[in-house]
Design a protein around this motif. Structure first.
Motif, short mmCIF file in Angstrom:
data_model
loop_
_atom_site.label_atom_id
_atom_site.label_comp_id
_atom_site.label_asym_id
_atom_site.label_seq_id
_atom_site.Cartn_x
_atom_site.Cartn_y
_atom_site.Cartn_z
N UNK A 6 0.84 -1.20 0.00
CA UNK A 6 0.00 0.00 0.00
C UNK A 6 0.88 1.25 0.00
N UNK A 7 0.55 2.14 -0.94
CA UNK A 7 1.33 3.36 -1.14
C UNK A 7 0.39 4.57 -0.97
N UNK A 8 0.24 5.08 0.26
CA UNK A 8 -0.67 6.21 0.47
C UNK A 8 -0.18 7.46 -0.26
N UNK A 9 -1.13 8.16 -0.89
CA UNK A 9 -0.79 9.35 -1.67
C UNK A 9 -0.80 10.60 -0.80
N UNK A 10 0.31 11.32 -0.83
CA UNK A 10 0.43 12.54 -0.03
C UNK A 10 -0.53 13.63 -0.47
N UNK A 11 -1.12 13.47 -1.65
CA UNK A 11 -2.09 14.45 -2.14
C UNK A 11 -3.22 14.66 -1.12
N UNK A 12 -3.54 13.61 -0.37
CA UNK A 12 -4.63 13.71 0.61
C UNK A 12 -4.12 13.92 2.04
N UNK A 13 -2.81 14.13 2.20
CA UNK A 13 -2.25 14.30 3.55
C UNK A 13 -2.38 15.75 4.01
N UNK A 14 -1.99 15.99 5.27
CA UNK A 14 -2.00 17.35 5.81
C UNK A 14 -0.66 18.00 5.47
N UNK A 15 -0.66 18.89 4.49
CA UNK A 15 0.59 19.49 4.00
C UNK A 15 1.21 20.46 5.01
N UNK A 16 0.45 20.84 6.00
CA UNK A 16 0.98 21.73 7.04
C UNK A 16 1.92 20.94 7.94
N UNK A 17 1.78 19.63 7.92
CA UNK A 17 2.49 18.79 8.86
C UNK A 17 3.02 17.52 8.19
N UNK A 18 3.71 17.71 7.07
CA UNK A 18 4.13 16.54 6.28
C UNK A 18 5.14 15.65 7.00
N UNK A 19 6.00 16.26 7.82
CA UNK A 19 6.98 15.47 8.57
C UNK A 19 6.27 14.45 9.45
N UNK A 20 5.26 14.95 10.16
CA UNK A 20 4.46 14.10 11.05
C UNK A 20 3.72 13.03 10.24
N UNK A 21 3.19 13.44 9.10
CA UNK A 21 2.47 12.49 8.25
C UNK A 21 3.39 11.34 7.82
N UNK A 22 4.65 11.67 7.49
CA UNK A 22 5.60 10.62 7.10
C UNK A 22 5.84 9.64 8.24
N UNK A 23 5.98 10.20 9.46
CA UNK A 23 6.18 9.33 10.63
C UNK A 23 4.97 8.43 10.83
N UNK A 24 3.80 9.05 10.70
CA UNK A 24 2.56 8.27 10.89
C UNK A 24 2.45 7.16 9.86
#
Ligand code: DX5
Ligand code: ZN
Length: 214
Positions: A6-24
């Motif tokens: 599974x390859x989640x697309x960052x297009x739907x992530x929270x761009x204000x907090x991308x570092x955290x999104x990567x960790x998650x």
């Protein structure tokens, strides 16, 4: 076949907090991070380019699965390679030198893919079979996350698998993947799936990834 990646697309992530999104994403058990690069010409949206890939690379524990939706990817391919992409797919109809682009990607040990829009037949992949590591089947027309899967694309999984035969090439599907329709995709032997909304809009994204992989 093993468990689907599974390859989640960052297009739907929270761009204000991308570092955290990567960790998650790493904690949630994602396999790759799908990065949608759109130039506003090949598809109707403008996202980000090489500097973003380099920044993500510094932080990501997961491979960066880069999807170029840009015209003439040959203009920027060297930069996307050196930015730290782990896999790169592009749309062959957007390129004047698709074979050269594939050769460059692979010469650096990066996995190369060709992306096929919903209206591009699988047979387009035939001339590239000796030069690619994966086929990225689009389940929607590129541009935005959260669109509805085009059901006719389902048969393209079987067609791709047939075309690939015993070659070491995987099939990834991008766009409109849900925990429901992925069941049929897996039955047809899909190897990897991009999931934007199905992960980031879920009330429990970790559970969504588990469900997508189950
Ligand atoms: C579409 C992109 C997809 C998209 C997937 O232009 O290539 O990667 O973000 O998002 P979902 O899974 O929400 O359709
Ligand atoms: Zn994509």
């Amino acid at each position: 076949m093993g468990i689907i990646k599974i390859s989640p697309s960052l297009l739907s992530a929270d761009w204000m907090d991308l570092g955290k999104e990567l960790e998650r994403l790493h904690e949630w058990g994602a396999d790759m991070v799908h990065c949608d690069v759109i130039d506003g010409l090949f598809a109707p949206n403008i996202t980000f380019g090489m500097p973003m890939i380099s920044a993500l690379k510094r932080k990501s524990k997961l491979p960066l699965d880069v999807h170029l939706m840009i015209v003439e990817p040959e203009r920027y391919i060297d930069k996307f390679i050196s930015a730290g992409s782990d896999t790169i797919a592009f749309h062959p109809e957007a390129s004047k030198k698709p074979h050269e682009v594939l050769e460059k990607i692979r010469s650096k040990g990066i996995k190369a893919g060709i992306a096929l829009n919903p209206d591009v037949p699988v047979r387009v992949a035939e001339e590239f079979l000796g030069e690619i590591d994966y086929i990225l089947l689009m389940g929607v027309f590129p541009g935005f996350g959260g669109q509805k899967f085009i059901p006719e694309v389902m048969d393209k999984i079987d067609e791709s698998k047939q075309l690939i035969a015993s070659r070491d090439i995987y099939v990834e599907l991008d766009g409109g993947v849900t925990t429901e329709n992925i069941v049929e995709m897996k039955k047809r032997g899909l190897d990897a799936a991009v999931a934007g909304n199905a992960v980031f809009a879920a009330s429990d994204p970790a559970a969504a990834i588990v469900a997508l992989k189950a």
